[in-house]
Scaffold this motif. Structure first.
Motif, short mmCIF file in Angstrom:
data_model
loop_
_atom_site.label_atom_id
_atom_site.label_comp_id
_atom_site.label_asym_id
_atom_site.label_seq_id
_atom_site.Cartn_x
_atom_site.Cartn_y
_atom_site.Cartn_z
N GLU A 265 0.75 -1.16 -0.07
CA GLU A 265 -0.08 0.01 0.05
C GLU A 265 0.71 1.53 0.16
O GLU A 265 0.58 2.31 -0.78
CB GLU A 265 -0.88 0.08 1.34
CG GLU A 265 -1.91 -1.11 1.19
CD GLU A 265 -1.76 -2.32 1.46
OE1 GLU A 265 -0.35 -2.90 1.80
OE2 GLU A 265 -2.64 -3.27 1.35
N ALA A 266 1.88 1.12 0.94
CA ALA A 266 2.90 2.41 0.94
C ALA A 266 3.41 2.68 -0.29
O ALA A 266 3.53 3.77 -1.09
CB ALA A 266 3.96 2.14 1.92
N VAL A 267 3.84 1.55 -1.27
CA VAL A 267 4.64 1.59 -2.60
C VAL A 267 3.33 2.26 -3.41
O VAL A 267 3.62 3.16 -4.58
CB VAL A 267 5.00 0.43 -3.09
CG1 VAL A 267 5.57 0.15 -4.53
CG2 VAL A 267 6.21 0.00 -2.03
N GLU A 268 2.08 1.87 -3.31
CA GLU A 268 1.07 2.18 -4.32
C GLU A 268 0.72 3.60 -4.04
O GLU A 268 0.46 4.54 -4.95
CB GLU A 268 -0.26 1.37 -3.96
CG GLU A 268 -0.14 0.06 -4.63
CD GLU A 268 -1.22 -0.87 -4.22
OE1 GLU A 268 -1.52 -1.93 -5.01
OE2 GLU A 268 -1.99 -0.77 -3.45
N LYS A 269 1.07 4.16 -2.91
CA LYS A 269 0.81 5.66 -2.45
C LYS A 269 2.08 6.44 -2.88
O LYS A 269 2.15 7.61 -2.86
CB LYS A 269 0.69 5.88 -1.03
CG LYS A 269 -0.84 5.21 -0.45
CD LYS A 269 -0.80 5.72 0.98
CE LYS A 269 -2.37 5.66 1.39
NZ LYS A 269 -2.40 3.97 1.81
N GLY A 270 3.12 5.76 -3.24
CA GLY A 270 4.46 6.39 -3.61
C GLY A 270 5.32 7.01 -2.41
O GLY A 270 5.99 7.96 -2.62
N PHE A 271 4.84 6.37 -1.33
CA PHE A 271 5.66 6.99 -0.10
C PHE A 271 7.06 6.57 0.01
O PHE A 271 7.77 7.59 -0.04
CB PHE A 271 5.08 6.38 1.25
CG PHE A 271 5.60 6.65 2.64
CD1 PHE A 271 5.92 8.11 2.90
CD2 PHE A 271 6.45 5.67 3.23
CE1 PHE A 271 6.63 8.33 4.11
CE2 PHE A 271 7.08 6.11 4.21
CZ PHE A 271 7.12 7.29 4.76
N PRO A 272 7.63 5.23 -0.02
CA PRO A 272 9.21 5.38 -0.05
C PRO A 272 9.80 5.86 -1.19
O PRO A 272 10.74 6.75 -0.94
CB PRO A 272 9.25 3.66 -0.09
CG PRO A 272 8.15 3.21 -0.38
CD PRO A 272 7.11 4.11 -0.19
N GLN A 273 8.97 6.06 -2.55
CA GLN A 273 9.66 6.86 -3.62
C GLN A 273 9.83 8.13 -3.42
O GLN A 273 11.00 8.63 -3.91
CB GLN A 273 8.77 6.54 -4.80
CG GLN A 273 8.32 5.11 -5.21
CD GLN A 273 7.08 4.50 -4.80
OE1 GLN A 273 6.90 4.59 -3.48
NE2 GLN A 273 6.38 3.85 -5.51
N ARG A 274 8.87 8.79 -2.76
CA ARG A 274 9.05 10.16 -2.52
C ARG A 274 10.27 10.69 -1.55
O ARG A 274 10.89 11.52 -1.50
CB ARG A 274 7.77 11.06 -2.12
CG ARG A 274 6.85 11.23 -3.33
CD ARG A 274 5.64 12.29 -2.78
NE ARG A 274 4.82 11.46 -1.97
CZ ARG A 274 3.69 10.68 -2.25
NH1 ARG A 274 3.51 10.86 -3.41
NH2 ARG A 274 3.06 10.33 -1.31
N GLU A 275 10.13 9.50 -0.57
CA GLU A 275 11.11 9.88 0.70
C GLU A 275 12.52 9.93 0.04
O GLU A 275 13.42 10.46 -0.02
CB GLU A 275 10.85 8.77 1.65
CG GLU A 275 9.71 8.94 2.52
CD GLU A 275 9.99 10.24 3.59
OE1 GLU A 275 9.15 10.68 3.76
OE2 GLU A 275 10.86 9.76 4.35
N ILE A 276 12.60 8.88 -1.03
CA ILE A 276 13.90 8.66 -1.67
C ILE A 276 14.17 9.83 -2.66
O ILE A 276 15.52 10.28 -2.55
CB ILE A 276 14.03 7.17 -2.22
CG1 ILE A 276 13.97 6.12 -1.32
CG2 ILE A 276 15.40 7.28 -3.15
CD1 ILE A 276 13.81 4.72 -1.89
#
Lengths: 546, 134
Positions: free
Chosen positions: A423-434
Motif C-alpha cells: 500500500e505504501a508503494v502504491e501511494k508512492g511513499f518510499p519513492q518520494r522519501e528517496i
C-alpha cells in the motif's frame, strides 16, 4: 562531560573554532563531537548487544565470526554473450573467488528476447544476454551447479530464470535437493527504486510467493529471495531509509508467504538480505548491526518465530556504485576498500567489491581482479577478521546502532499505518522519501558541504590516469539472435504453444505458476514468450507520477 | 510582456530504470524557473520526439546510463529534425565513454554531461544556448 567541556574543550575552541559548524554523515545526519557512556545509558549489554550467535544477534549470527569461515567473496559479473561471461566466471574462480553472481542485461531483466525491437542497443550491455534455456546452458557450461552457489540478479522475470537454472542443473545431473544459491527476486524494491518492473504489484508479489512455495518444497537449500536495500540506497536513500524500507519489504514478504499457507519457521530461514556499503564508515557498520537486531526482534515479536534460523538475518553487501567517480578513477580503489571494510566489520556474510572503472563502463578483467584482491587483503592481511564484532561496545557505534534501530521502527509504524508496504508503494511513499533525500544530497554536494574528492574538491584539469574500459561489441546482438533462431528452429512448436497456454492457465487460476514455467522452459519457450504469456493475464505496471 | 520561460523535456529512453539523475535534473531546472516535462521511463525515440513537438520545448535532456546512447541519441536528434524542431537542443546526461563524445556531437547532440556535473552547469548551459524566440 560538563567539566571536560568547560575546562579542557572551551579554551581550545576559543582559540581555534572547529572546521565546520556541523559535522554530518553522507546521509546528512549530524554527528556529535564526542560519545561517552552517557550516550549508551539506554543500552543493556545482555538485552541489546549480547554474544555472537545469540539473540538479538547484534554481534553476528555465527559464534565464531570469521574465525570459523570467512565471508563468501561473490563478485557480480556478466556482460556480452553467455560464452564471454562463462569465461569471466571461470577466470574469477581460478583467482580464488568462492561464489558466482550473474548480472543480466536489460532486455533479460525486462523479460524481452534479444530480437525484440525494444532490445536494440541494449543486448549484452549491462550484463549477460539470456533469452532461452539454450543461452543458460552455455552460461553454466563446465560449472557444476551442485557444488558452486550462484546468485542471480533478476527480479520481474525471476521465476523464469529460476526455472532455467533448475533445468540446467537437472541436465547436469544435479539433485535439486542439494543445490544452493540465491535469486534476487525482490520486486518491491523495483517499484521503490530500481524500476525494472513488468507486471502490476500484486500479481508480481504472487509470482514471488510462488517461488517461495516451490523452493520450500523442491529446492530446500536455495534462497528464493534476496531482499535488497542496495538499489534503494543507490537511488538516493539515506542509510536509515535503506535499512527501514528493506526490512519492511522483508516483513511484507513474510506476511505474503504466511498468507499463502507457508510456515514462517520453514521458509523465512531461506530469506536473505542485500545491503549497500557507502562512504560513511561508522554509519554503515551501525546499519548492519541494527539490521540483525531489528530482524531478530521483529521475527520473534511480530511473527512468533521459534526457529533460531528464522531470527538470524543473513546478508550480502556490495560497495556503493553510486560513490564511484569518473574523475580520477583510480581513487575508486580506495573508496571500495574502505566501504568493503565497513561491510566486514558489520559482519556481512558475503561481499562484492566494485571495480574502479565502474563509473565508466562494466569492469575489465584487470579492474575486476583488483576488486577481488581488495577483499583478500582485508580478509588475510588487515586482521579485521581475527576477532568478532571488533567495534562492539564503542560508545559512538552503539549509540548509532540504537539510533538506526529507533529510526527504522518509526518508519515501520508509518508504513503499517498505511496498511503495509504494498500500500505504501502504491501511494508512492518510499519513492518520494528517496527522491527527496537524493535531491538534498545533490544540493549539499553543490554547496560543498559534502566533499567528493576529484569532483568538487581536488579537481584536476588534466588527469594522469586514463584507464582502459571494456567495450561491448555491437555484434553481441547478432550472435544472440542467431542462437535464439536456432533454438526456435529445433524445438517442437506444438509443445511450446501448449506449455505457454499452461502458463496462462496457471496465472489465471491462481495456481502456483512454477511447474508450468519449468515445463515451458524445458520446451525451449523463450523468456520473452513466457513473460508475454504472463503479460496477457496480468497486464503491465504503469508508474503513476510522484 | 513577461519573458518566455525555457521549456525542457527530460527524457528516459531505452530499458534502463535509473531515474535518480533525471529526477534531480527535472527538479533543479524547475527550481531555476524553467518549465519541465518529464517523460517517465522507457520511452522510444519516437515517443520522445512526439512529446517534444507537442510540448513545444526548447531543449530535450536525455538521460542514459545503459550504454545504449550510440543507438538511441542519433535517432532522437534526427526524429526531432524531421518534425521541424531545428532549434531544439539535445543534451545527453549519463555514462558515456570519452571516445563516443565527438561522434555524438557530430550527430547533432549539443552537449554531453558526465557524472559529477553540477546542476548549475546544466542550468547555465541552457540559459546561454537556448535560442530566444520571437
Amino acid at each position: 562531560m560538563e567539566r571536560w567541556e568547560q575546562e579542557t574543550l572551551a579554551p581550545v575552541l576559543k582559540k581555534r573554532p572547529e572546521r565546520k559548524p556541523r559535522f554530518e554523515t553522507v546521509s546528512l545526519e549530524e554527528v556529535n563531537r564526542l560519545y561517552t557512556p552517557a550516550d549508551t545509558t539506554e543500552i543493556d549489554f545482555e538485552r541489546d548487544i549480547s554474544f555472537p550467535g545469540e539473540f538479538p544477534y547484534t554481534r553476528g549470527i555465527h559464534p565464531t565470526g570469521y574465525r570459523g569461515k570467512l565471508w563468501t567473496m561473490r563478485q557480480f559479473a556478466g556482460f556480452g554473450t553467455p560464452e564471454e561471461t562463462n569465461a569471466r566466471f571461470k577466470y574469477l574462480m581460478t583467482q580464488g573467488q568462492t561464489g558466482l553472481s550473474v548480472a543480466y542485461d536489460l532486455p533479460t531483466l525486462m523479460g524481452y528476447d534479444a530480437d525484440s525491437s525494444l532490445s536494440e542497443g541494449e543486448v549484452g550491455k549491462c550484463g549477460v544476454a539470456v533469452s532461452s534455456l539454450a543461452d543458460m546452458e552455455v552460461l553454466f557450461d563446465g560449472i557444476p551447479l551442485e557444488e558452486v552457489t550462484v546468485s542471480q540478479t533478476i527480479n520481474a522475470p525471476a521465476s523464469v530464470l529460476l526455472a532455467m537454472y533448475l533445468v540446467v542443473a537437472e541436465k547436469q545431473g544435479a539433485d535439486w535437493k542439494k543445490i544452493s544459491g540465491t535469486l534476487q527476486n525482490d520486486i518491491l524494491k523495483e517499484y521503490i527504486a530500481q524500476k525494472e518492473w513488468i507486471y502490476p504489484i500484486r500479481p508480481a508479489m504472487k509470482l514471488v510467493t510462488d517461488t517461495f512455495e516451490f523452493c520450500n518444497r523442491y529446492v530446500p537449500r536455495y534462497n528464493p529471495i534476496s531482499v535488497s536495500g542496495y538499489h534503494i540506497r543507490e537511488a538516493g536513500a539515506t542509510a536509515l531509509q535503506e535499512l527501514a524500507f528493506t526490512l519492511r519489504d522483508g516483513i511484507e514478504y513474510v506476511e505474503w508467504g504466511a498468507r499463502a499457507g507457508l510456515d514462517v519457521d520453514e521458509f523465512v530461514p531461506r530469506i536473505s538480505f542485500f545491503f549497500n556499503a557507502h562512504n560513511d564508515f561508522f554509519e554503515e557498520i551501525a546499519k548492519y548491526r541494527a539490521a540483525r537486531r531489528i530482524w531478530a526482534r521483529t521475527m520473534k515479536e511480530r511473527f512468533n518465530a521459534k526457529n533460531e534460523r528464522t531470527l538470524q538475518l543473513r546478508f550480502h553487501t556490495q560497495t556503493a556504485g553510486v560513490s564511484l567517480t569518473v574523475q580520477q578513477p583510480l581513487n575508486n580503489i580506495i573508496r571500495v576498500a574502505i566501504q568493503a571494510l565497513a561491510g566486514v566489520l558489520g559482519g556481512t556474510n558475503s561481499l562484492h567489491t566494485d571495480a574502479y572503472d565502474e563509473a565508466l563502463a562494466l569492469p575489465t578483467d584487470r579492474a575486476a581482479l583488483i576488486a577481488l584482491r581488495t577483499q583478500q587483503i582485508i580478509a588475510e592481511e588487515t586482521g579485521a577478521a581475527n576477532t568478532i564484532d571488533p567495534l562492539g561496545g564503542s560508545y559512538f557505534l552503539e549509540a548509532l546502532t540504537k539510533k538506526m534501530e529507533d529510526g527504522a521502527l518509526e518508519y515501520f509504524r508509518k508504513i503499517d499505518a498505511m496498511g503495509g508496504m504494498v500500500e505504501a508503494v502504491e501511494k508512492g511513499f518510499p519513492q518520494r522519501e528517496i527522491q527527496e533525500s537524493a535531491y538534498q544530497y545533490q544540493k549539499a554536494v553543490e554547496r560543498g558541504e559534502q566533499t567528493i574528492v576529484g569532483v568538487n574538491k581536488y579537481q584536476m584539469e588534466d588527469e594522469p590516469a586514463e584507464v582502459p574500459i571494456l567495450v561491448i561489441d555491437e555484434g553481441v546482438r547478432d550472435h544472440q539472435v542467431k542462437r535464439l533462431q536456432q533454438a526456435r528452429d529445433r524445438r517442437d512448436p506444438g509443445a511450446v504453444s501448449n506449455a505457454l497456454e499452461k502458463v496462462r492457465q496457471a496465472a489465471r487460476s491462481n495456481e502456483n505458476t512454477m511447474p508450468a514455467t519449468i515445463e515451458a522452459v524445458r520446451a525451449y519457450a523463450t523468456l520473452g514468450e513466457i513473460c508475454d504469456a504472463l503479460r496477457d493475464v496480468y497486464g503491465l505496471y504503469e508508474e503513476p507520477a510522484f | 510582456m513577461p519573458e518566455r520561460k525555457i521549456r525542457v523535456l527530460v527524457a528516459k529512453p531505452g530499458l534502463d530504470g535509473h531515474d535518480r539523475g533525471a529526477k534531480i535534473i527535472a527538479r533543479a531546472l524547475r527550481d531555476a524557473g524553467m518549465e519541465v516535462i518529464y517523460t517517465g521511463l522507457r520511452q522510444t525515440p519516437e515517443m520522445i520526439a512526439a512529446a517534444a513537438l507537442q510540448e513545444d520545448v526548447d531543449a530535450v535532456g536525455v538521460s542514459i546510463l545503459s550504454g545504449a546512447h550510440n543507438t538511441l541519441c542519433p535517432r532522437i536528434v534526427s526524429l526531432l529534425r524531421e518534425k521541424g524542431l531545428d532549434d531544439c537542443l539535445v543534451l545527453v546526461g549519463g555514462i558515456v565513454p570519452q571516445e563516443d563524445i565527438p561522434r555524438l556531437k557530430e550527430q547533432g547532440v549539443a552537449e554531453i554531461f558526465l557524472p559529477g556535473t553540477s546542476t548549475e552547469d546544466i542550468i547555465s548551459f541552457l540559459r546561454e544556448n537556448v535560442r530566444p524566440r520571437e
